[in-house]
Write a protein that holds these residues in place. Structure first.
Motif, PDB file in Angstrom:
ATOM      1  N   ASP A  19       0.833  -1.212   0.000  1.00 57.82           N
ATOM      2  CA  ASP A  19       0.000   0.000   0.000  1.00 57.82           C
ATOM      3  C   ASP A  19       0.862   1.254   0.000  1.00 57.82           C
ATOM      4  O   ASP A  19       0.576   2.221  -0.724  1.00 57.82           O
ATOM      5  N   ASP A  20       1.913   1.265   0.810  1.00 58.49           N
ATOM      6  CA  ASP A  20       2.781   2.446   0.871  1.00 58.49           C
ATOM      7  C   ASP A  20       3.614   2.591  -0.399  1.00 58.49           C
ATOM      8  O   ASP A  20       3.797   3.704  -0.909  1.00 58.49           O
ATOM      9  N   SER A  21       4.110   1.470  -0.916  1.00 58.71           N
ATOM     10  CA  SER A  21       5.010   1.528  -2.078  1.00 58.71           C
ATOM     11  C   SER A  21       4.276   1.893  -3.349  1.00 58.71           C
ATOM     12  O   SER A  21       4.879   2.422  -4.287  1.00 58.71           O
ATOM     13  N   THR A  31       2.713   5.183   6.255  1.00 54.82           N
ATOM     14  CA  THR A  31       1.603   5.115   7.198  1.00 54.82           C
ATOM     15  C   THR A  31       1.044   3.714   7.357  1.00 54.82           C
ATOM     16  O   THR A  31       0.846   3.224   8.482  1.00 54.82           O
ATOM     17  N   ALA A  32       0.756   3.041   6.256  1.00 55.71           N
ATOM     18  CA  ALA A  32       0.155   1.708   6.334  1.00 55.71           C
ATOM     19  C   ALA A  32       1.083   0.732   7.060  1.00 55.71           C
ATOM     20  O   ALA A  32       0.631  -0.086   7.868  1.00 55.71           O
ATOM     21  N   TYR A  33       2.352   0.814   6.780  1.00 55.84           N
ATOM     22  CA  TYR A  33       3.300  -0.085   7.437  1.00 55.84           C
ATOM     23  C   TYR A  33       3.354   0.196   8.938  1.00 55.84           C
ATOM     24  O   TYR A  33       3.361  -0.734   9.750  1.00 55.84           O
ATOM     25  N   ARG A  34       3.403   1.452   9.312  1.00 57.16           N
ATOM     26  CA  ARG A  34       3.446   1.781  10.742  1.00 57.16           C
ATOM     27  C   ARG A  34       2.191   1.277  11.459  1.00 57.16           C
ATOM     28  O   ARG A  34       2.272   0.774  12.589  1.00 57.16           O
ATOM     29  N   GLN A  35       1.040   1.414  10.827  1.00 59.19           N
ATOM     30  CA  GLN A  35      -0.199   0.923  11.445  1.00 59.19           C
ATOM     31  C   GLN A  35      -0.173  -0.596  11.596  1.00 59.19           C
ATOM     32  O   GLN A  35      -0.616  -1.142  12.614  1.00 59.19           O
ATOM     33  N   ALA A  36       0.364  -1.274  10.593  1.00 51.15           N
ATOM     34  CA  ALA A  36       0.458  -2.731  10.671  1.00 51.15           C
ATOM     35  C   ALA A  36       1.405  -3.153  11.786  1.00 51.15           C
ATOM     36  O   ALA A  36       1.143  -4.129  12.514  1.00 51.15           O
ATOM     37  N   VAL A  37       2.512  -2.448  11.934  1.00 56.35           N
ATOM     38  CA  VAL A  37       3.464  -2.760  13.006  1.00 56.35           C
ATOM     39  C   VAL A  37       2.792  -2.639  14.366  1.00 56.35           C
ATOM     40  O   VAL A  37       2.913  -3.527  15.229  1.00 56.35           O
ATOM     41  N   LEU A  38       2.081  -1.559  14.573  1.00 58.95           N
ATOM     42  CA  LEU A  38       1.435  -1.362  15.865  1.00 58.95           C
ATOM     43  C   LEU A  38       0.344  -2.393  16.107  1.00 58.95           C
ATOM     44  O   LEU A  38       0.121  -2.827  17.252  1.00 58.95           O
ATOM     45  N   LEU A  93       8.836  -8.675  12.436  1.00 63.33           N
ATOM     46  CA  LEU A  93       9.301  -7.345  12.839  1.00 63.33           C
ATOM     47  C   LEU A  93      10.808  -7.315  13.065  1.00 63.33           C
ATOM     48  O   LEU A  93      11.457  -6.295  12.806  1.00 63.33           O
ATOM     49  N   LEU A  94      11.354  -8.414  13.556  1.00 64.61           N
ATOM     50  CA  LEU A  94      12.774  -8.470  13.864  1.00 64.61           C
ATOM     51  C   LEU A  94      13.480  -9.487  12.981  1.00 64.61           C
ATOM     52  O   LEU A  94      12.877 -10.442  12.494  1.00 64.61           O
ATOM     53  N   ASP A  95      14.761  -9.258  12.802  1.00 67.36           N
ATOM     54  CA  ASP A  95      15.650 -10.225  12.187  1.00 67.36           C
ATOM     55  C   ASP A  95      16.796 -10.423  13.175  1.00 67.36           C
ATOM     56  O   ASP A  95      17.714  -9.614  13.243  1.00 67.36           O
ATOM     57  N   GLY A  96      16.673 -11.480  13.973  1.00 68.61           N
ATOM     58  CA  GLY A  96      17.594 -11.631  15.085  1.00 68.61           C
ATOM     59  C   GLY A  96      17.177 -10.714  16.211  1.00 68.61           C
ATOM     60  O   GLY A  96      16.072 -10.817  16.737  1.00 68.61           O
ATOM     61  N   ILE A  97      18.051  -9.776  16.554  1.00 67.87           N
ATOM     62  CA  ILE A  97      17.738  -8.823  17.617  1.00 67.87           C
ATOM     63  C   ILE A  97      17.674  -7.397  17.064  1.00 67.87           C
ATOM     64  O   ILE A  97      17.803  -6.424  17.805  1.00 67.87           O
ATOM     65  N   ALA A  98      17.482  -7.290  15.760  1.00 69.72           N
ATOM     66  CA  ALA A  98      17.417  -5.973  15.103  1.00 69.72           C
ATOM     67  C   ALA A  98      16.124  -5.867  14.299  1.00 69.72           C
ATOM     68  O   ALA A  98      15.613  -6.858  13.776  1.00 69.72           O
ATOM     69  N   PHE A  99      15.593  -4.661  14.218  1.00 67.74           N
ATOM     70  CA  PHE A  99      14.397  -4.426  13.411  1.00 67.74           C
ATOM     71  C   PHE A  99      14.726  -4.605  11.935  1.00 67.74           C
ATOM     72  O   PHE A  99      15.795  -4.207  11.463  1.00 67.74           O
ATOM     73  N   ARG A 100      13.800  -5.222  11.224  1.00 69.53           N
ATOM     74  CA  ARG A 100      14.001  -5.384   9.782  1.00 69.53           C
ATOM     75  C   ARG A 100      13.974  -4.043   9.065  1.00 69.53           C
ATOM     76  O   ARG A 100      14.714  -3.845   8.094  1.00 69.53           O
ATOM     77  N   LEU A 101      13.129  -3.129   9.532  1.00 70.41           N
ATOM     78  CA  LEU A 101      13.061  -1.787   8.944  1.00 70.41           C
ATOM     79  C   LEU A 101      13.109  -0.758  10.070  1.00 70.41           C
ATOM     80  O   LEU A 101      12.423  -0.917  11.093  1.00 70.41           O
ATOM     81  N   PRO A 102      13.873   0.319   9.911  1.00 72.73           N
ATOM     82  CA  PRO A 102      13.908   1.361  10.950  1.00 72.73           C
ATOM     83  C   PRO A 102      12.537   1.963  11.227  1.00 72.73           C
ATOM     84  O   PRO A 102      12.275   2.418  12.345  1.00 72.73           O
ATOM     85  N   ALA A 103      11.674   1.977  10.214  1.00 70.88           N
ATOM     86  CA  ALA A 103      10.348   2.562  10.408  1.00 70.88           C
ATOM     87  C   ALA A 103       9.562   1.821  11.483  1.00 70.88           C
ATOM     88  O   ALA A 103       8.698   2.413  12.147  1.00 70.88           O
ATOM     89  N   ALA A 104       9.833   0.537  11.670  1.00 73.75           N
ATOM     90  CA  ALA A 104       9.128  -0.215  12.701  1.00 73.75           C
ATOM     91  C   ALA A 104       9.523   0.279  14.086  1.00 73.75           C
ATOM     92  O   ALA A 104       8.671   0.469  14.969  1.00 73.75           O
ATOM     93  N   ALA A 105      10.811   0.486  14.300  1.00 71.88           N
ATOM     94  CA  ALA A 105      11.268   1.014  15.589  1.00 71.88           C
ATOM     95  C   ALA A 105      10.692   2.397  15.846  1.00 71.88           C
ATOM     96  O   ALA A 105      10.264   2.717  16.973  1.00 71.88           O
ATOM     97  N   THR A 106      10.663   3.222  14.802  1.00 70.32           N
ATOM     98  CA  THR A 106      10.108   4.571  14.949  1.00 70.32           C
ATOM     99  C   THR A 106       8.635   4.511  15.334  1.00 70.32           C
ATOM    100  O   THR A 106       8.163   5.263  16.192  1.00 70.32           O
ATOM    101  N   ALA A 107       7.896   3.596  14.696  1.00 68.38           N
ATOM    102  CA  ALA A 107       6.466   3.465  14.995  1.00 68.38           C
ATOM    103  C   ALA A 107       6.253   3.031  16.442  1.00 68.38           C
ATOM    104  O   ALA A 107       5.351   3.535  17.125  1.00 68.38           O
TER     105      ALA A 107
END
Length: 927
Positions: free
Chosen positions: A238-240, A254-261, A313-327
């Motif tokens: 949706d975002d892309s 926006t759509a990705y952040r809503q999905a993360v939450l 959401l994570l790959d190991g102990i890191a977020f796959r996308l920085p936008a997820a951490a921001t959300a």
């Protein structure tokens, strides 16, 4: 909606439905992580055509209704438009109400609410019908116990009824421990486990969405960004595709952040605490630190990390996308987020973490622990500035300054903050430096901070106070401090062009006649002092250029570097200066230093002007002016403004020059060399637009200001030649001649360009025969300094002199060279069009044959045609007189001429390039 990678799971549901239609009750448990597509799978199954004759009861359990008995069952009946059976009709014979029997194999300690007879009986009656009954429950792990009791009762009574119960439940670790989940999996059932989409499944989904061939790597990129979680894949899609259907890379919005939450809040509370701590910690996260911050054990952290990995959401102990951490962080309340960052900063301090990590969290918490916070923030600010991160540096210093109460420390912080902000916005830095003027004058600041304040004074045009401060402080500090102040004073005199103070404070011992500060031992300043303080030589120019190589710009030497570049350019080496400036400008761009880019861009434009490249000069000056707003330029605005006015006027773009002239300029600018250059540029614009008296007024003002300033700069600023030109335009030839002669009599080394301009003015007031020799000397000087624009004008003057003497062929020959030089610097030809016509060339002339003369013969013949003697030709071409005579003998024979006077028409007749095109291209603009 089409399903991808779910054919096996859908087949299990379809087979179970078929079996249930044979009056054999079935239970299917669909498990999967949040966002894996359980709900979509249920909808796809229930919407199948062969479900049209079935009685479908569909519902979704909610956490808020978990404590409301029978809430899910009532929802099922309501959605299926089924009314509960009255108690009387539902009561069997004997007056007893059927309840769920207490089976001996039930888990000890597990109790269920007794289901309401009316709702339970309604389910049983539906199961007794001819149509198959399908009960679909989404998020079954959240259902209330009473509804669970009713469903279990239905399953126990439906072994020989056409009943299919489908329960979709979370696959999160921990959710399986709920009573509902445990009770369901004890019943005979089939299981459909929804895993993440494969890379191929993600690619199919993308292809179906875009309707076109996918770019290479798009499928793997989306899969890496989401871990194959369908909810996240659809959100990224949706975002892309928000502004088009082309899919080239994942774009998280926006759509990705809503999905993360949505995924985060469907997890357990301890999972939420862990992911928030992880989002705040970033790269510094470890199971130990996460456990302390989330108030859980390392095992609990590992369980949460596993769950968050499974949902993509994570790959190991890191977020796959920085936008997820921001959300995740943005979803927190401000006070809670600040408290978390403060705890992190304290934890990192106790662990001895790098100051940059601690400072980042202190800034996010907006807190400064009094015991260790200021030191950490100061150290982090210095590291950030060294890494060209001005924004972080400023934020750390502002935070420290806010809570600082010590006056001396506040002064130091203000100076450090000004140095950082100066790189991008001198006007913003000025707000911090204005209160430091008096402490600087009183010697209450460190030498580094004092130099910062002095630079601000000079930038704003307060040159006298800067000089007073330098004179006051030099005797009171160490030799190293005196050297720093000596550089500042050197810049004041030679970059800003300001004279020494009229009166030095008593006891300072200031040398009223000193023109180059003595405290410049070694380094760039000493090399520039040699270049500007005496006669410029190849060695002195090379020494400055060498000192600039590999030199790193910093907050103290920007003006000194700019002055060094201009000094090299005015020493007849503009090409060397341009090369050095380009390298420094590239470094400034890489370091995102706006002020450096603006000033160095202005210098580069000025160098282009000195070389006669008017297009590059105008573009460079305009770009530099747009880099900073007017309030940030200070008195240095005169540098790009004068360059832009000169260049636009030379190209005939008078409207553009007028636009530049309408810009406001600071009054102190006219007490510096930049104001003088501005007046010169405006005066030449007035001359070009037929306002000679206005030009004369500006040039006379230049004369007054130059006499008041650093008189040693007069050899490089030909204001006397400007006066001569203006006087010529108003008919005062004698005054013009006096001005030109005065310029030529100046002591010390001359800029070739300035001397050539004076020779042109002197030639304009001389008789034709004398005029030609003066112009040839000017042409030689202009070739040396590489000023193509003035060279074209000198050639035009020489052509006019030959024409006045009746030497028409020679006039045309020189006129062609004038036109060639004018075209090279993007200005109109300064000669009349008729001089460029070839009267000997007839229409339809045959194509040129092989060249008549060799390249060496062309060079000798061309200079002879211009009137040079054999000795002059020998000196300029660096050959012997005998060689010149031999070349001329062959030229005379080939062209069938007997003397020099016959050369110009013959060269025009045979269309021989004057001085040869190749030689002219490499020598006429050499720099």
């Amino acid at each position: 909606m089409r399903l991808f990678d779910r054919s096996k799971e859908l087949q299990i549901l379809n087979e179970s439905f078929t079996e249930s239609t044979r009056r054999s009750g079935r239970l299917v448990i669909v498990t999967g992580d949040p966002g894996s597509g359980k709900t979509q799978l249920l909808h796809e199954f229930l919407a199948a055509p062969d479900r049209s004759g079935s009685r479908i009861l569909q519902g979704t359990a909610h956490p808020a209704e978990r404590d409301r008995p029978m809430s899910l069952l009532r929802q099922l009946l309501r959605n299926g438009e089924v009314q509960p059976v009255s108690l009387n009709s539902a009561r069997p014979a004997g007056g007893r109400t059927e309840t769920l029997s207490r089976h001996s194999d039930r888990r000890v300690g597990t109790e269920f609410d007794v289901p309401e007879p009316g709702t339970t009986e309604a389910l049983l009656r539906l199961a007794d019908g001819e149509s198959p009954l399908v009960v679909a429950v989404d998020d079954a792990h959240l259902m209330d116990e009473a509804s669970l009791s009713a469903l279990v009762h239905l399953l126990d009574r439906s072994r020989f009824r056409p009943v299919l119960v489908v329960c979709a439940t979370s696959g999160h670790p921990g959710t399986g421990r709920s009573a509902a989940h445990a009770e369901l999996i004890r019943r005979p059932h089939r299981r459909a486990r929804l895993g993440p989409l494969s890379e191929g499944g993600v690619g199919e989904l993308l292809g179906a969405q875009s309707g076109a061939a996918l770019p290479a790597g798009a499928g793997p990129a989306f899969h890496r960004a989401t871990g194959g979680n369908p909810l996240l894949v659809h959100a990224l899609l949706d975002d892309s595709t928000r502004f088009g259907r082309n899919i080239d890379r994942p774009v998280a919005s926006t759509a990705y952040r809503q999905a993360v939450l949505a995924l985060v809040h469907r997890g357990e509370p301890r999972h939420i605490r862990v992911i928030r701590a992880l989002a705040a910690l970033g790269a510094a996260a470890s199971p130990c630190t996460l456990g302390e911050l989330a108030d859980t054990t390392i095992t609990g952290v590992e369980e949460a990390v596993e769950a968050l990995n499974s949902v993509g959401l994570l790959d190991g102990i890191a977020f796959r996308l920085p936008a997820a951490a921001t959300a995740v962080l943005d979803d927190m309340e401000a006070t809670a987020r600040a408290a978390l960052h403060e705890r992190i900063a304290d934890l990192l301090y106790r662990c001895g973490a790098p100051v940059g990590e601690m400072a980042r969290h202190l800034r996010a918490a907006d807190r400064v622990p009094p015991q260790w916070g200021p030191g950490v923030l100061r150290a982090a600010a210095e590291q950030s500035l060294a890494a060209d991160d001005v924004e972080s540096c400023s934020s750390y210093l502002n935070l420290t300054l806010r809570d600082c109460t010590d006056p001396h420390e506040r002064n130091a912080l203000s100076a450090a903050l000004a140095r950082a902000e100066w790189r991008v916005n001198p006007a913003a830095a000025g707000a911090h430096l204005e209160p430091l003027r008096r402490p600087a004058l009183d010697g209450a600041l460190s030498m580094r901070d004092t130099a910062t304040v002095l630079r601000h004074m000079l930038w704003q045009g307060d040159t006298e106070l800067a000089a007073e401060t330098v004179a006051t402080l030099v005797p009171a500090h160490s030799p190293e401090d005196a050297k720093v102040l000596g550089e500042v004073e050197f810049v004041r005199q030679w970059f800003y062009g300001v004279a020494l103070p009229a009166r030095s404070p008593s006891g300072t011992g200031a040398d009223q006649h000193r023109r180059v500060p003595a405290d410049l031992a070694g380094g760039l300043a000493a090399q520039v002092a040699v270049l500007v303080g005496g006669v410029a030589t190849d060695d002195s120019a090379a020494a400055v250029a060498q000192a600039l190589q590999g030199r790193k710009l910093d907050h103290l030497n920007l003006e000194l570097v700019a002055m060094a570049l201009l000094a090299i350019a005015h020493a007849d080496r503009p090409a060397v200066a341009a090369e050095a400036c380009d390298a420094l400008l590239e470094s400034a761009v890489e370091r995102r230093a706006t002020t450096w880019q603006a000033l160095l861009g202005s210098v580069r434009a000025e160098i282009a002007l000195l070389r006669g490249d008017m297009t590059k000069a105008a573009e460079g000056a305009d770009t530099a002016l747009s880099s900073l707003h007017d309030g940030s330029w200070g008195v240095l605005a005169g540098l790009p403004l004068s360059t832009a006015i000169f260049a636009h006027t030379a190209m005939g773009a008078y409207d553009e020059a007028e636009r530049v002239l309408k810009r406001d300029v600071p009054e102190p600018m006219f007490r510096t060399v930049f104001g003088i250059q501005y007046l010169r540029a405006r005066g030449h614009h007035y001359l070009a637009t037929d306002r000679p008296f206005a030009a004369l007024n500006d040039f006379e003002m230049c004369s007054l200001l130059m006499r008041q300033g650093n008189s040693s700069l007069q050899k490089g600023i030909p204001w006397r030649s400007d006066l001569a030109l203006a006087n010529l335009r108003i008919g005062k030839a004698r005054t013009a001649r006096e001005c030109a002669e005065e310029q030529l009599r100046l002591p010390g080394g001359h800029s070739s360009r300035a001397r050539a301009m004076a020779l042109r003015m002197l030639a304009a007031t001389s008789k034709p025969h004398r005029r030609a020799s003066l112009l040839r000397e000017a042409i030689d000087l202009l070739k040396l300094c590489g000023d193509q624009h003035t060279l074209s004008q000198a050639y035009a003057d020489l052509s006019a002199a030959h024409y006045e003497l009746g030497e028409y062929a020679r006039a045309r020959l020189v006129a062609r060279q004038a036109a060639r030089e004018a075209a090279a610097c993007s200005v109109e030809s300064p000669v009349d069009a008729h001089l460029l016509e070839d009267p000997r060339q007839s229409e339809g002339a045959e194509t040129e044959g092989p060249p008549i003369l060799s390249d060496a013969e062309c060079r000798v013949a061309g200079m002879a045609a211009l009137g040079y003697t054999n000795r002059e030709i020998s000196g300029r071409l660096h050959v012997t007189i005998s060689t010149v005579e031999q070349h001329l003998t062959r030229v005379y024979r080939k062209l069938n001429v007997a003397s020099r006077s016959e050369l110009p028409p013959k060269m025009l007749e045979h269309r021989i390039p004057k001085l040869s095109d190749s030689w002219a291209a490499t020598h006429s603009s050499a720099g």
